[in-house]
Design a protein around this motif. Structure first.
Motif, mmCIF file in Angstrom:
data_model
loop_
_atom_site.group_PDB
_atom_site.id
_atom_site.type_symbol
_atom_site.label_atom_id
_atom_site.label_comp_id
_atom_site.label_asym_id
_atom_site.label_seq_id
_atom_site.Cartn_x
_atom_site.Cartn_y
_atom_site.Cartn_z
ATOM 1 N N LYS A 100 0.905 -1.263 -0.269
ATOM 2 C CA LYS A 100 -0.289 0.098 -0.201
ATOM 3 C C LYS A 100 0.959 1.546 -0.219
ATOM 4 O O LYS A 100 0.887 2.659 -0.130
ATOM 5 N N LEU A 101 1.839 1.016 0.286
ATOM 6 C CA LEU A 101 3.336 2.391 0.392
ATOM 7 C C LEU A 101 3.046 2.979 -1.252
ATOM 8 O O LEU A 101 3.662 2.273 -2.106
ATOM 9 N N VAL A 102 3.163 4.138 -1.403
ATOM 10 C CA VAL A 102 3.332 4.907 -2.537
ATOM 11 C C VAL A 102 4.778 6.313 -2.436
ATOM 12 O O VAL A 102 4.871 6.270 -1.464
ATOM 13 N N LYS A 103 4.734 6.900 -3.406
ATOM 14 C CA LYS A 103 6.125 7.478 -3.444
ATOM 15 C C LYS A 103 5.557 9.022 -2.276
ATOM 16 O O LYS A 103 6.664 9.033 -1.538
ATOM 17 N N SER A 104 4.592 9.297 -2.174
ATOM 18 C CA SER A 104 3.963 10.052 -1.864
ATOM 19 C C SER A 104 4.512 10.012 -0.393
ATOM 20 O O SER A 104 4.924 10.942 0.703
ATOM 21 N N ASP A 105 4.079 8.745 0.349
ATOM 22 C CA ASP A 105 4.184 8.393 1.894
ATOM 23 C C ASP A 105 5.854 8.750 2.193
ATOM 24 O O ASP A 105 5.935 9.356 3.064
ATOM 25 N N ARG A 147 11.192 -11.277 -5.191
ATOM 26 C CA ARG A 147 9.983 -11.800 -5.519
ATOM 27 C C ARG A 147 8.569 -11.030 -4.799
ATOM 28 O O ARG A 147 7.458 -11.844 -5.185
ATOM 29 N N ILE A 148 8.212 -10.399 -3.500
ATOM 30 C CA ILE A 148 7.989 -9.954 -2.877
ATOM 31 C C ILE A 148 6.624 -9.083 -3.553
ATOM 32 O O ILE A 148 5.460 -9.108 -3.681
ATOM 33 N N LEU A 149 7.429 -7.973 -4.458
ATOM 34 C CA LEU A 149 6.798 -6.791 -5.057
ATOM 35 C C LEU A 149 7.612 -6.590 -6.297
ATOM 36 O O LEU A 149 8.714 -7.318 -6.957
ATOM 37 N N ASP A 150 6.559 -6.221 -7.142
ATOM 38 C CA ASP A 150 7.478 -5.396 -8.464
ATOM 39 C C ASP A 150 7.647 -4.344 -8.532
ATOM 40 O O ASP A 150 8.032 -3.562 -9.680
ATOM 41 N N TYR A 151 7.224 -3.243 -7.596
ATOM 42 C CA TYR A 151 7.545 -1.778 -7.995
ATOM 43 C C TYR A 151 8.297 -1.018 -6.265
ATOM 44 O O TYR A 151 8.245 -1.707 -5.712
ATOM 45 N N ASN A 152 9.272 -0.616 -6.678
ATOM 46 C CA ASN A 152 9.543 0.345 -5.835
ATOM 47 C C ASN A 152 8.809 2.047 -5.521
ATOM 48 O O ASN A 152 9.937 2.543 -6.533
ATOM 49 N N PRO A 153 8.579 2.105 -4.242
ATOM 50 C CA PRO A 153 8.344 3.342 -4.558
ATOM 51 C C PRO A 153 8.705 4.881 -4.062
ATOM 52 O O PRO A 153 8.543 5.785 -4.395
ATOM 53 N N VAL A 154 10.411 4.388 -3.562
ATOM 54 C CA VAL A 154 11.308 5.437 -2.989
ATOM 55 C C VAL A 154 11.979 5.809 -4.524
ATOM 56 O O VAL A 154 12.835 6.527 -4.691
#
Length: 395
Positions: A100-105, A147-154
């Motif tokens: 649920k974490l995104v760049k803005s966090d 392989r837990i996520l496929d996107y890095n918000p940072v």
């Protein structure tokens, strides 16, 4: 798919089995059948990509802990502590699911620290903010690699342009003379780092056979690891760390005198003849700074000048403290002052890339701090001028 009593639609998607072999499903709900089908399709797509959907709702704090445990055996103790510290600003996100974490966090936290660090009350420097961002980015890269996520918000977080830039400081000429003029057990490693640019770990691993006083060179090929039981490790921070460093005459003369009083193989050891631990070095350095403070500090603002650094009433610390790394930075700065080119400075410092050297010392290139000259000033002459300045002033 079925319709629930609350009017929403629901379906289940098979996720696989857990560590104990039990089948796991995820319940998906939505206001319409189309919404549920879309969410189920997205979940199945992530499963098809090999994403570990059983762990993608892991709290961010747990992911940080897993990453730190993975990195711990691979890092020096100080690096591990730095990584742990760099993650503290994001503690407010620890209980939130990583999916649920995104760049803005993360951007919001970086922006707030750029305005005011809650621990210092001052704006956080760009370098520190970059360290925060880099560490958090590595945590998410770890999740992607597993392989837990496929996107890095940072990856998309930006450092505010108006964040202050903290430049590394070289020692002043007065401070350099303090090092040259003040006998102390820490003087030998201090002289080496200031006049040859060795890293602390390289300096404390140096052996007398690595020093060629006739050719005025030092062969750097190993480092001291202070983590756990102190031990010597062959090689360096990178392949470029293995190098030959040219040293000035003042250091050659100083080392000749030191060698006649040494029966040890290693150049710098503890008082009991052992390799330095992190604690042993820290205590020696603190003692050294106290000596410099007592000798050269300006106590004019105090009614009574301390009679001794061991004064039971305490000696106020009036000089600006500096670490061993300031000495290496001073060496590089002096080379630039002498007109040496970037590649030579890079080679002497053992940096992996010229860009590394340039990024650290770009402020010297962009200002008038470096003497504008078409010829290279002799390093021996430059250091001698600093040393002799005190004698001229005395006359």
């Amino acid at each position: 798919m079925k319709k629930r009593k609350d009017g929403r639609y629901q379906t289940s998607v098979y996720l696989g089995t857990d560590d104990e072999g039990r089948k796991k499903y995820r319940c998906i709900c939505g206001k319409t059948q189309a919404e549920v089908k879309r969410k189920a399709a997205e979940l199945k797509l992530r499963i098809g990509k090999g994403i570990d959907v059983l762990n993608e709702n892991m709290p961010f704090g747990e992911l940080c802990e897993r990453w730190l445990q993975y990195k711990k055996p691979l890092l020096r103790e100080q690096q591990y502590k730095s990584y742990s510290t760099n993650l503290k600003p994001f503690a407010i996100l620890h209980d939130i699911s990583i999916r649920k974490l995104v760049k803005s966090d993360f951007q919001t936290i970086i922006n707030s620290y750029a305005v005011k660090n809650p621990h210092t009350g001052k704006p956080t420097s760009k370098k520190t903010l970059r360290d925060f961002r880099l560490t958090a980015r590595q945590v998410f890269d770890f999740a992607i690699e597993n392989r837990i996520l496929d996107y890095n918000p940072v990856s998309y977080v930006q450092i505010p342009k108006d964040a202050p830039k903290k430049e590394r400081r070289a020692l002043t000429e007065d401070e350099q003379r303090w090092i040259i003029d003040t006998p102390h057990r820490a003087q030998l490693p201090a002289m080496l780092m200031m006049l040859s640019g060795l890293r602390l770990s390289e300096c404390l691993a140096l052996q007398w056979r690595d020093i060629d006083l006739e050719r005025a060179t030092i062969n750097v090929h190993q480092k001291l690891v202070m983590k756990g039981k102190p031990h010597i490790l062959q090689g360096g921070k990178s392949k470029n760390s293995i190098r030959t460093v040219n040293i000035p005459t003042i250091l050659v003369d100083f080392l000749k005198n030191q060698k006649t009083h040494s029966g040890q193989d290693y150049v710098s050891l503890t008082a009991s003849g052992k390799l330095f631990s992190d604690t042993a070095w820290r205590r020696l350095w603190e003692s050294y700074l106290c000596e410099l403070n007592f000798r050269y500090g300006d106590f004019s603002d105090y009614k009574n000048r301390p009679k001794s650094k061991f004064d039971p009433h305490g000696t106020p610390f009036v000089i600006e403290k500096f670490t061993a790394h300031y000495l290496r930075h001073t060496f590089a700065t002096n080379l630039f002052f002498c007109g040496q080119d970037l590649l030579y400075v890079q080679q002497q410092l053992g940096h992996a890339k010229p860009e590394t050297t340039l990024n650290i010392y770009t402020h010297l290139v962009q200002t008038n701090q470096i003497h504008k000259t078409d010829k290279v000033i002799d390093f021996n002459a430059y250091i001698s001028a600093i040393t002799n300045a005190k004698n001229k002033l005395a006359k």
